[in-house]
Design a protein around this motif. Structure first.
Motif, mmCIF file in Angstrom:
data_model
loop_
_atom_site.group_PDB
_atom_site.id
_atom_site.type_symbol
_atom_site.label_atom_id
_atom_site.label_comp_id
_atom_site.label_asym_id
_atom_site.label_seq_id
_atom_site.Cartn_x
_atom_site.Cartn_y
_atom_site.Cartn_z
ATOM 1 N N GLU A 177 0.651 -1.508 -0.145
ATOM 2 C CA GLU A 177 0.049 -0.243 0.331
ATOM 3 C C GLU A 177 0.927 1.356 0.315
ATOM 4 O O GLU A 177 0.798 1.938 -0.930
ATOM 5 C CB GLU A 177 -0.619 -0.112 1.178
ATOM 6 N N GLY A 198 0.750 1.396 -3.481
ATOM 7 C CA GLY A 198 -0.553 2.196 -4.129
ATOM 8 C C GLY A 198 -0.352 3.397 -3.648
ATOM 9 O O GLY A 198 -1.872 3.950 -4.404
ATOM 10 N N ALA A 199 0.337 3.697 -2.674
ATOM 11 C CA ALA A 199 -0.349 5.375 -3.015
ATOM 12 C C ALA A 199 -0.114 6.768 -3.579
ATOM 13 O O ALA A 199 -1.013 7.167 -3.586
ATOM 14 C CB ALA A 199 1.409 5.848 -0.822
ATOM 15 N N LYS A 251 -2.788 5.642 -6.032
ATOM 16 C CA LYS A 251 -3.940 5.850 -5.264
ATOM 17 C C LYS A 251 -4.833 7.869 -5.275
ATOM 18 O O LYS A 251 -5.458 8.258 -5.590
ATOM 19 C CB LYS A 251 -4.648 5.720 -3.959
ATOM 20 N N VAL A 262 -11.622 7.130 -4.775
ATOM 21 C CA VAL A 262 -10.422 7.055 -4.100
ATOM 22 C C VAL A 262 -9.913 5.610 -3.918
ATOM 23 O O VAL A 262 -9.755 4.722 -3.723
ATOM 24 C CB VAL A 262 -10.162 7.873 -2.448
ATOM 25 N N LYS A 263 -11.271 4.642 -3.737
ATOM 26 C CA LYS A 263 -11.168 3.216 -3.868
ATOM 27 C C LYS A 263 -10.758 2.744 -4.808
ATOM 28 O O LYS A 263 -10.341 1.697 -5.054
ATOM 29 C CB LYS A 263 -12.725 2.813 -3.815
ATOM 30 N N GLU A 313 -7.268 2.244 -4.796
ATOM 31 C CA GLU A 313 -6.631 2.424 -3.646
ATOM 32 C C GLU A 313 -6.884 0.623 -4.438
ATOM 33 O O GLU A 313 -6.080 -0.078 -4.412
ATOM 34 C CB GLU A 313 -7.382 1.757 -2.365
ATOM 35 N N GLY A 349 -4.164 0.146 -7.169
ATOM 36 C CA GLY A 349 -2.918 -0.104 -6.695
ATOM 37 C C GLY A 349 -3.231 -1.866 -5.958
ATOM 38 O O GLY A 349 -1.735 -2.186 -5.918
ATOM 39 N N LEU A 350 -3.602 -2.425 -5.647
ATOM 40 C CA LEU A 350 -3.692 -3.986 -4.671
ATOM 41 C C LEU A 350 -3.012 -4.344 -6.645
ATOM 42 O O LEU A 350 -2.852 -5.161 -6.040
ATOM 43 C CB LEU A 350 -4.897 -4.176 -4.344
#
Lengths: 297, 297
Positions: free
Chosen positions: B178, B182-183, B186, B207-208, B211, B214-215
């Motif tokens: 993350e 991820g950051a 996002k 934003v979800k 996230e 990114g995952l």
């Protein structure tokens, strides 16, 4: 103890608390935080934040939370640059301020990353002010990236490294130092003037003071490397001579460098007289120049 | 060529011009500029700026100069992180995108400094917009320092390095990723939503999406390292397995990692349905997920 000494000790004590608290509050891996705090707490003279405080005092402006913030931003940038400068691929120094350098203490990978982290936080510490106007925040961040990025500080560092293979003219040495050391010191004065909302004429003179201060600082630092001792400075000395670095004493001789320093201090006096004539309280701006008295080392 | 492919190629071509012109205009030592441009021009998928453009398109907002600016900020941060990651003290990689890594080309000192320079310019590219409101600039800079500093990206990098000596749980691996990957992804989505002035509900969903994107990205990247070839990826593969790194395939097995990826893609579909119900144009947000089709490598 004179007024300046009292002011200096009080402000630097408060500043140290401020910057440590700021870093302590960051949510991150404890080892990273430890490495960041290690170098920031190692201290030094805090001359960059002190310059901000002195300029605010000179302009009769209270030293607010925002002054500590911008001072922290400067000190975070300065500290990151030292951590990266000390790396084996750069100056390869084992000792800084009498302590093992960051990479000696935490390993090279963490030293690189903690430097990166401090640089990134330098901008965050400005954005998170609750009182600065957004437009002034943007200005302060813009000027900080100018002073610390490829347009100044990093340009100077590159010039310094590449200069090891060649001999620079006095003009080239000055350009390298303006970037490497001068830009952040000048920024401190500029930021102080902006935080105090100085008028255009005052701001120009204060920036001029900052430029000359930076020049004096570098000449003095070069002289110290020749005449100082490792014990007193907490780092290796006579390094510049050994490595044929482009320094003022190497270019002008020790006497020539001291004459140059005196000449710059004379120019600073001239700027201070003009500021005084405009009603600026120059007492502490004058007192801080005591740092440059070579005889007193 | 489908609409998405046309959109992608056009925007990335324009983006590449934009970021190169930006860097070319910086006044600094030519060798430093060369090193900065070398890594930025090395390319890659430009997935971070592309995400901004896709979000703007989804919200029916023109892709303005400011979108290229914030995209450049992201790509400068991403590129600096790769340069520092590749250093001998970190991942010690000789090859990146099929070319010698920055330190192989310019030496370690210049690689460290050009990384520092790119990071510093990432903030400058936002401050110098002539159209963004100061308050939005401050917000974008604040969030960028969150995403790229010790609170996220660098935290993840430290966790990754220290994790080499230990075995993480799935939760710990996810936390590291993350931060590390991820950051910034996002942030791209968040910045896109803010540039488009999305309403609160839309912004939350976007934003979800960021996230989950990114995952998926990290799981996919870990899988690629196992099943990809050096020729196609332009970098060393099977590195993670050799070094017992904390990756999804190492923790879950290759099949388990692929199942996990499918599960995340399923969650993304759910978010997209909700966005569509709110009137968001999800076409390209869906199309970009084609990157994660492992079979197509």
């Amino acid at each position: 103890m004179n007024n300046f000494k009292i002011f200096e000790e009080e402000k630097i004590t408060q500043f140290n608390q401020y910057i440590e608290e700021y870093l302590n509050k960051i949510q991150c891996h404890p080892f990273l935080k430890q490495a960041m705090l290690y170098s920031v707490k190692a201290g030094g003279k805090r001359i960059r934040p002190l310059l901000i405080f002195i300029i605010l005092d000179a302009l009769n402006t209270p030293i607010s939370d925002d002054a500590y913030r911008v001072g922290s931003a400067l000190e975070l940038v300065h500290t990151y640059s030292l951590i990266h400068d000390d790396l084996p691929a750069m100056d390869n120094d084992d000792l800084r301020r009498g302590m093992p350098t960051n990479h000696k203490q935490f390993g090279e990978a963490i030293a690189i990353l903690s430097g990166d982290a401090l640089l990134t936080e330098a901008f965050k510490v400005i954005t998170t002010s609750e009182s600065l106007a957004p437009a002034l925040k943007v200005k302060l961040i813009d000027e900080l990236s100018d002073a610390s990025g490829p347009r100044a500080m990093i340009d100077g560092q590159v010039g310094d490294i590449l200069g090891e293979k060649t001999t620079y003219t006095l003009e080239q040495v000055q350009h390298v130092h303006e970037g490497k050391t001068g830009a952040l010191l000048k920024y401190a004065c500029l930021a102080g003037a902006q935080l105090a909302n100085a008028d255009k004429k005052q701001q120009e003179l204060i920036v001029k003071y900052g430029e000359l201060f930076g020049l004096a600082f570098q000449i003095y630092d070069d002289i110290l490397d020749v005449v100082g001792s490792q014990e007193k400075l907490g780092k290796k000395v006579h390094k510049d001579l050994n490595e044929n670095k482009n320094t003022y004493p190497n270019l002008l001789g020790l006497k020539g460098a001291q004459d140059k320093l005196d000449q710059v201090l004379f120019q600073i006096d001239d700027v201070l007289l003009k500021l005084e004539a405009q009603g600026t309280k120059i007492e502490f701006m004058k007192m801080i120049l005591k740092y440059f008295k070579v005889g007193k080392i």
